[in-house]
Design an enzyme around this catalytic site. Structure first.
Site, short mmCIF file in Angstrom:
data_model
loop_
_atom_site.label_atom_id
_atom_site.label_comp_id
_atom_site.label_asym_id
_atom_site.label_seq_id
_atom_site.Cartn_x
_atom_site.Cartn_y
_atom_site.Cartn_z
N GLU A 1 46.11 -4.52 3.68
CA GLU A 1 47.42 -3.86 3.59
C GLU A 1 47.92 -3.35 4.94
OE1 GLU A 1 47.26 -1.00 0.34
OE2 GLU A 1 47.65 -2.62 -1.07
N GLU B 1 45.20 -7.69 -5.80
CA GLU B 1 44.77 -6.47 -6.49
C GLU B 1 45.74 -6.17 -7.61
OE1 GLU B 1 44.48 -3.02 -3.98
OE2 GLU B 1 43.59 -4.15 -2.34
#
Ligand code: GLA
Ligand code: ZN
Length: 683
Positions: A153, A319
């Site tokens: 991320e 995710e």
């Protein structure tokens, strides 16, 4: 063909942190058993494991990771191996403080948290290169390695001296001369003219906060630096493992903020070019108290479609949560059925995986109350595990769909740079900019009628779409205007609106009203823009109905365009609110005011009919039941998903095969609350 493309079936599994359980060998053993029961075939490991992998500088410890590879091989599973740069070990920050980020107020941060390194630091880049090289050397040829998950991320910014020097270099390369920079940023305003490059600092609350062109360039620079860091960190992987695809997990914004949109901080259209596969972390706020489940589904669908469109290829959901998150204000469990519905929605829009954060719930520290496949009870005897296992078994029945493509005839244009400029510019209504939210309002019309949409940047090949929707395309380069013109000239249908074509790529206002290419294209002149207050509405007559306007009313004049709707009140009463212009082979529509869903539904109904965009499988689609289709090997796969709180009946054009049950299905099907079916037919 890379390894991911060659591997059959969908990926099911996710982030796995055996590194948190090394002194519990019995738990690690149990994990493997449980994974098999849940039909898990993939683990992502090592995302934040640097301190374990390299406990002190230059000393490596991979025994625990070797075991993960060996165990996954036993169950014929895959490993997605992360590089650990997302969280560095203490020794690194202690010995080389330059790796810690400096914030916009010039404060150097101390060690802690994650995703907060300086992306310029040569020391950090070198340390990352070393550990990544070790990982690639050790596991690069391991048959269980499926893919690289580089860092985690990526986000944020650094304002240290090294980054400032890079910023100035980046600007020098872009502008060559200070004069050019002074002009581009309009620095004759407020005595901002630079006389030496050394005066150029980043935007900061302690200094320069008002130069719009600077802010826009700074965002471009942050994207460029982040991609540059990613490229350098991927270098050893590319060299040592050319067949292993590389991804990094992208994000969405605001799931806990009553909005849900792709992340705007980094220009993912640029970043996507540097990854082999797009992946993202999907955390919609299901069952919230501000919108229906169908609305949450629509926004989530939009984001999936955008991540599909970045490469026009299947993406991965890297995710998602099997149950709840831990970082929202209120962290609700998914209701029974929602796990399977929301996971199949990922596949329906083009994902080739359902991966979770995480497989085993942490015992302590910051994410101990985040949902996981295996919870603190350590059993398989609970609803969450059971739903994951049921879903895993279903995925195996759907294996033939992996890699399937989509057939899309409508594109919505989204441009990160335009969004940045639009959000930054002063004036108008600050809380009512709502750029992406407005795009989602247009998207909702198509999603609600089961008409697939791509979300593309202005440089995409528009010629493959029957309809291009580009409202509020604020920043336009000459090339964008030419592309829109060419698209319509060759027979395309374009919809645009107020706030389009207002600034150039330096965020300077385009003088002379609507720029000439757009004026020719839409056949209108732009007069003025009225910003409405909250609760203030004027009205538009369209057909036999009157619709309220919201937030913005633009006053335009039709030159060669046909007027399809007019304002009924305020000082622009009787002036055009919607126009249509036949431009060479195509048609360009211009919506002058911000309109609500009723208006957009009525407006697009005509276009949908004219361009024959209607879904060819579902009869009379309803908003809450979504149908999305993927195509492969001569078959179409329809995902029918009920996002309502009640059972629904759906009428279909043809009978098909229910892939999950293996039984033929008639032209009418019933879906339970949150029910979902995957139907196959010959294409
Ligand atoms: C992000 C991170 C994960 C984890 C999850 C929790 O997506 O990448 O490491 O913290 O959030 O939702
Ligand atoms: Zn820095």
């Amino acid at each position: 063909m890379n390894k991911l493309a060659a591997s059959p079936g969908f990926l099911h599994g996710g982030d796995y942190n055996p590194d948190q359980w090394l002194d519990h060998p019995e738990i690690l053993k149990q994990d493997l058993k449980f994974m098999q029961q849940a039909h898990i075939n993939t683990v992502t490991v090592g995302v934040f494991a640097w301190a374990l992998e390299e406990p002190t500088e230059g000393v490596y410890n991979f025994g625990w990771l070797d075991r993960v590879f060996a165990e996954m091989a036993k169950i014929h599973g895959h490993v997605i191996l992360a590089t650990p740069s997302g969280a560095r070990p203490h020794w690194l920050s202690q010995k080389y403080p330059e790796v810690n980020r400096v914030d916009e107020n010039g404060r150097r941060h101390t060690h802690g948290f994650r995703h907060n390194h300086c992306y310029s630091s040569p020391v950090y880049r070198e340390k990352v290169r070393q550990i990544n090289t070790k990982l690639a050397e050790r596991y690069g040829q391991n048959p269980t390695l499926l893919m690289w998950h580089v860092s985690n991320e990526y986000s944020g910014e650094c304002y240290c001296n090294l980054c400032q020097a890079n910023w100035r270099r980046w600007l020098q390369r872009k502008y060559s001369s200070l004069d050019a920079l002074n002009r581009a940023w309009c620095l004759s305003v407020w005595s901002g003219l630079y006389s030496d490059w050394s005066q150029v600092l980043p935007p900061s609350p302690l200094g320069e906060t008002k130069v719009h062109g600077m802010d826009l360039d700074w965002k471009r620079f942050v994207t460029a630096m982040t991609i540059d860091f990613y490229q350098q960190e991927s270098q050893p992987l590319r060299e040592l493992t050319p067949n292993i695809p590389i991804t990094t997990n992208f994000m969405a914004d605001g799931p806990a903020n009553q909005q849900y949109t792709p992340m705007v901080g980094l220009d993912y259209s640029k970043f996507a070019k540097a990854v082999d596969v797009v992946s993202w972390d999907s955390y919609p706020e299901w069952h919230n108290n501000y919108e229906t489940v169908a609305e949450t589904a629509m926004k989530t669908a939009y984001i999936h479609d955008q991540f599909w469109s970045l490469k026009q290829q299947p993406f991965l959901v890297m995710e998602s949560t099997p149950s709840f998150v831990n970082w929202a204000q209120y962290n609700k469990a998914k209701q029974p059925g929602m796990h399977i519905l929301s996971s199949l929605q990922q596949l329906a829009h083009g994902s080739d995986s359902t991966l979770y954060f995480q497989i085993r719930q942490a015992q302590g520290n910051s994410e101990k109350f985040h949902g996981a496949v295996i919870g603190h009870d350590g059993t398989t005897d609970n609803r969450v595990f059971q739903e994951v296992a049921t879903y895993g078994a279903q995925l195996e029945k759907l294996a033939e769909i992996k890699g399937a493509t989509k057939d899309v005839h409508v594109a919505i244009i989204f441009d990160w740079e335009s969004q940045w400029a639009f959000d930054r510019g002063g004036g108008f209504g600050r809380p009512t900019r709502l750029g992406i939210q407005t795009l989602q309002k247009h998207y909702a019309i198509f999603w609600g009628q089961d008409i697939a949409c791509d979300i593309v940047t202005p440089d995409a090949d528009l010629s493959r779409y029957k309809l291009v929707v580009a409202p509020m395309l604020y920043l336009q380069r000459p090339a964008t205007m030419q592309a829109l013109q060419a698209y319509v000239a060759q027979g395309g249908t374009l919809v645009s609106s107020y706030f389009s074509g207002m600034v150039d790529e330096d965020d300077r206002v385009l003088l002379g009203g609507l720029p000439t290419p757009l004026r020719e294209l839409f056949g209108i002149k732009r007069r003025e823009l009225d910003t409405l207050l909250p609760g203030e509405h004027y009205h538009v007559r369209y057909g036999s109905k009157i619709y309220p306007t919201h937030d913005y009313d633009e006053v335009i004049e039709a030159e060669t365009a046909n007027v399809l709707a007019t304002y009924t009140d305020n000082f622009y009463q009787a002036t055009p609110a919607l126009t249509q212009h036949h431009y060479q082979q195509g048609t360009a529509y211009y919506i002058a005011a911000r309109m609500d869903r009723d208006f957009l539904t009525a407006f697009y109904a005509k276009i949908i009919a004219k361009l024959r965009l209607a879904n060819s499988f579902v009869i009379a689609p309803s908003y809450e039941v979504s149908c999305q289709t993927r195509f492969q090997n001569g078959y179409q796969y329809h995902f029918l998903m009920n996002f309502s709180e009640t059972p629904k009946t759906v009428k279909l054009q043809r009978s098909t095969l229910d892939l999950l049950t293996g039984t033929p299905v008639e032209k009418k099907v019933s879906l339970a609350k949150y029910g979902v079916m995957v139907l196959r037919e010959k294409a």
